[in-house]
Design an enzyme around this catalytic site. Structure first.
Site, PDB file in Angstrom:
ATOM      1  CG  HIS A 173      -1.762  -3.904  -0.322  1.00  0.00           C
ATOM      2  ND1 HIS A 173      -0.659  -3.995   0.464  1.00  0.00           N
ATOM      3  CD2 HIS A 173      -1.457  -4.511  -1.477  1.00  0.00           C
ATOM      4  CE1 HIS A 173       0.279  -4.628  -0.180  1.00  0.00           C
ATOM      5  NE2 HIS A 173      -0.177  -4.964  -1.363  1.00  0.00           N
TER       6      HIS A 173
ATOM      7  CG  HIS B   1      -7.023  -2.926  -2.590  1.00  0.00           C
ATOM      8  ND1 HIS B   1      -6.329  -1.817  -2.225  1.00  0.00           N
ATOM      9  CD2 HIS B   1      -6.189  -3.635  -3.388  1.00  0.00           C
ATOM     10  CE1 HIS B   1      -5.123  -1.842  -2.772  1.00  0.00           C
ATOM     11  NE2 HIS B   1      -5.025  -2.933  -3.480  1.00  0.00           N
TER      12      HIS B   1
ATOM     13  CG  HIS C 251      -3.521  -7.931  -4.998  1.00  0.00           C
ATOM     14  ND1 HIS C 251      -3.824  -7.980  -3.662  1.00  0.00           N
ATOM     15  CD2 HIS C 251      -2.951  -6.717  -5.213  1.00  0.00           C
ATOM     16  CE1 HIS C 251      -3.460  -6.847  -3.094  1.00  0.00           C
ATOM     17  NE2 HIS C 251      -2.939  -6.058  -4.018  1.00  0.00           N
TER      18      HIS C 251
ATOM     19  CD  GLU D 161       0.653  -4.791  -5.496  1.00  0.00           C
ATOM     20  OE1 GLU D 161       1.630  -4.075  -5.220  1.00  0.00           O
ATOM     21  OE2 GLU D 161      -0.526  -4.404  -5.434  1.00  0.00           O
TER      22      GLU D 161
END
Ligand code: PMP
Length: 745
Positions: A160, A98, A96, A77
């Protein structure tokens, strides 16, 4: 020599914190920090066990993703991270993860709207969804880039998880926590709402799976808060020690009134409830299965309405054409349809089909003398004969009432009549802000302080912030804060946070606990809130709309021996007659309202109302209070409450039911479904229980009514002086019929 050590260590530290708090699973998500003053960033490696991570494993990349240092492959990412750093100079940390709640919202295509002020301040006006953005692709990078322009700090990535930004480590981790909370709460409202059944099963399971895992965490947070209560309880003073002699000597009990009321007792509460035992019972109730009236018997009860209440049905059905929802009273009982009342007298009400009911609604609390009490009515008729209901000019009864209130509650040095409890809360908050120059107001979650824009916040259910604030702009609740009931630590935290933001003008409480004691407070709670207010320079507002005079002529403040700065009155201040509000308290604070003689024209806190302080309402309040004093009505109503509660507890034991009955004098609580006790500390229970428990409460209310009993929302009962032993025993017989018809009784 290792390079960029501090940035790489920072990434490790953030990951550890996120892991500890459960926001980052061992192999999910990625975290980066901007290298100060350089077009570089330090980022976690791909497919990696974060629990074992060391600073040397962290990669440092430039904005074109060229590796500057580190041996491992950077997160796939990384492109998205670079895009964020390029576009958002205010961002120095990116997280980031999930996060399943947000993932469920993404699948439902539900961006999170602005739910509460802290969210807006930190995350932005809403949490938008970045549509179709597969991991590690240029799609992801370009879609995120397009969204970033809105300046928000949190986004849901459709496929996601979430993306959270922060200016520094603390704010990024805080924003992550906040997003988790907001996503969870929003998801729960959707799941608990009308459309819950239409949410596809797999999506519900994602959310429920995570909720199941989190419930332990949330429960332990609650246990922490509960410990605070335990500590508080050790310092309990007995009511007798604390009750200040606020009222003038009380006359001996009327001989026709219920027996057993000591003539010298000033307050309706003969014994303060064992709060810990009540909560233990309520916890058993809400964690156990529903115990409802048997379906066949329930059908008979519902048939009662069809066969015995045709006129009520016709009237309220027609009313739907002209009145939204058909009824105008929030406390009216609407299941299976509302009942129209035609006559009221003493302990009784009669409906439009001449059915008689024992009235434990008492108009929602103001009536302590009994319905349509003749000596009071006579005074009002006399006054109407002389000057009508309103002139717009001063009337002597304004003075008489203010003097009487001051005698009964010495903290009310000055007093102002208004139209309703809602208005009076608005006025009290306005005066508190004008006087202190501070802005924030803290209320207790679940408490009801009327329906003004700023108070429809954390309504009914603790932890729900703006969920009921439809039609209310964000700004209106922007300075309102909510604290879980009985959580002194949380109250201190909010006061401390507010101090940094300009300060708390007032803490407002229902002194027996939110929603008139549905969540009762430990006896010394109010004294401790008083201390905290003094420490932080906030005013303490007692909302005595229900307790004012029902608990005794000295109010809850007299009973608890705690002096608020301001007191809000409602319905009882005019003895249940129209116009029902007032605010009073410290003269220096109350002078914020001064207009008229010596008024600070242009500087004062504006309040008013054409019909406020009209002669009818003032006379009604004045004579009602005198009558209550002469008859010892609050204490007699309290005796009736005691007798009713004892009888209800006997019935509960006899039929082996998990129900909970307790009372604070003439305020009796009978919890059968426990819906009022759900809150967001137990999200799964809330999501699953809200609808069925609410429906069960409606059924219980209808069952009581079919047996001639009117209650408040099927779970609260107000007693009055008219509830003699005979009336209470009759009521118990009827309650017995309903409780004996519960499944398994
Ligand atoms: N505060 C409390 C504690 C109340 O119970 C109520 C009404 N039930 C209000 C405020 C609002 O009063 P009103 O309905 O007169 O606006």
């Amino acid at each position: 020599m290792a390079q960029y050590t501090s940035s790489r260590e920072l990434v490790v530290a953030i990951c550890r914190t996120l892991l500890e708090r459960g926001y980052l699973k061992v192999t999910e998500g990625n975290v980066s920090v901007r290298v100060p003053g350089r077009d570089l960033f330090a980022i976690t490696p791909t497919s990696y066990d974060y629990a074992k991570m060391q600073a040397d494993d962290i990669c440092v990349l430039d904005h074109d993703l060229h590796r500057v240092t580190g041996t491992m492959k950077a997160s796939i990412e990384a492109g998205m991270h670079a895009a964020v750093y390029q576009q958002r100079p205010d961002t120095n940390v990116i997280i980031h993860t999930h996060q399943p709640y947000a993932s469920a919202l993404a699948l439902m295509n539900k961006p999170i709207p602005a739910l509460f002020d802290e969210q807006v301040r930190n995350l932005g006006r809403g949490v938008e969804i970045v549509h179709y953005a597969p991991s590690g692709t240029s799609f992801l990078k370009s879609r995120v880039k397009a969204k970033l322009r809105n300046g928000d700090n949190a986004y849901i990535l459709a496929n996601h998880g979430v993306l959270v930004l922060g200016g520094d480590t603390e704010s990024a981790v805080h924003n992550m926590a906040l997003l988790e909370k907001v996503a969870l709460d929003y998801l729960l409202t959707l799941l608990a709402g009308e459309k819950a059944a239409t949410i596809p099963l797999p999506i519900r399971e994602i959310a429920f799976g995570k909720l199941r895992a989190d419930e332990k965490k949330l429960a332990s947070q609650e246990a922490e808060a509960a410990r605070e209560v335990e500590v508080a309880r050790t310092a309990v003073v007995t009511p007798a020690d604390a009750a200040q002699p606020a009222a003038a000597p009380v006359a001996a009990a009327d001989s026709a009134a219920p027996s057993g009321a000591p003539a010298d007792q000033r307050y309706a509460i003969s014994e303060y409830p064992d709060v810990a035992a009540v909560y233990a019972g309520l916890e058993r109730l809400v964690s156990g299965p529903l115990r409802k009236v048997k379906p066949a018997v329930m059908k008979e009860y519902l048939d009662y309405f069809e066969t015995k209440c045709p006129r009520s049905k016709a009237l309220t059905t027609e009313a739907r054409e002209y009145i939204p929802g058909g009824v105008q009273h929030n406390l009216a009982f609407n299941y299976p349809f509302p009942i129209a009342i035609e006559k009221a007298d003493g302990a009784y009400l009669w409906d439009a089909d001449s059915n008689r009911y024992l009235d434990f609604l008492q108009a929602g609390g103001p009536i302590v003398l009994g319905n349509n009490y003749p000596p009071l009515r006579d005074k009002i008729v006399e006054l109407l004969g002389e000057c009508g209901p309103v002139t717009g000019l001063f009337h002597e009864y304004e003075l008489k009432l203010a003097e009487l209130v001051n005698r009964l509650m010495p903290s009310i040095e000055m007093f102002r009549m208004l139209g309703s409890g809602t208005e009076s809360v608005m006025a009290a908050i306005r005066a508190a802000r004008a006087f202190t120059g501070k802005k924030y107001v803290i209320k207790i979650g679940g408490a009801y302080h009327g329906w003004s824009d700023q108070m429809v916040y954390g309504l009914h259910v603790p932890g729900t912030w703006r969920f009921e604030a439809k039609g209310i702009p964000m700004g209106a609740t922007g300075r309102t804060r909510e604290v879980y009931p009985n959580d002194l630590k949380a109250l201190r935290r909010k006061l401390t946070e507010d101090r940094l933001l300009g300060g708390t003008a007032a803490v407002i409480v229902e002194p027996i606990g939110p929603e008139s004691g549905t969540r009762p407070v430990p006896f010394d709670w109010n004294a401790q809130v008083r201390e905290l207010c003094d420490e932080f320079g906030a005013l303490l507002i007692f909302d005595e709309v229900v307790t004012g005079f029902r608990l005794g002529l000295g109010g809850a403040q007299g009973y608890f021996g705690v002096k608020p700065d301001l007191t809000v009155f409602g319905k009882c201040i005019s003895g249940g007659y129209p116009m029902a509000g007032g605010v009073g308290g410290r003269a220096d604070v109350m002078m914020s309202f001064a207009s008229g003689i010596g008024g600070k024209s242009g500087e004062h806190a504006y309040v008013g109302g054409t019909l406020s302080a009209n002669p009818l309402s003032c006379a009604a309040g004045y004579f009602a209070l005198l009558e209550m004093e002469a008859t010892n009505a609050p204490v007699l109503a309290g005796r009736a409450g005691d007798r009713l509660t004892r009888g209800l507890n006997d019935l509960i034991a006899r039929y082996g039911l998990p129900y909970v009955a307790y009372n604070q004098g003439s305020i009796v609580h009978l919890e059968t479904s426990g819906v009022m006790l759900l809150d967001l500390h137990h999200p799964l229970r809330f999501a699953r229980g809200m609808k069925p428990r609410k429906h069960m409460m409606e059924e219980m209310g209808a069952a009581y009514m079919a047996n001639g009993l009117i209650t408040l929302a099927g779970s609260r009962l107000y007693t009055s002086m008219a509830d003699t032993d005979e009336v209470v025993d009759d009521a118990l017989e009827r309650f017995g019929r309903v409780l004996s018809s519960v499944e398994g009784a």
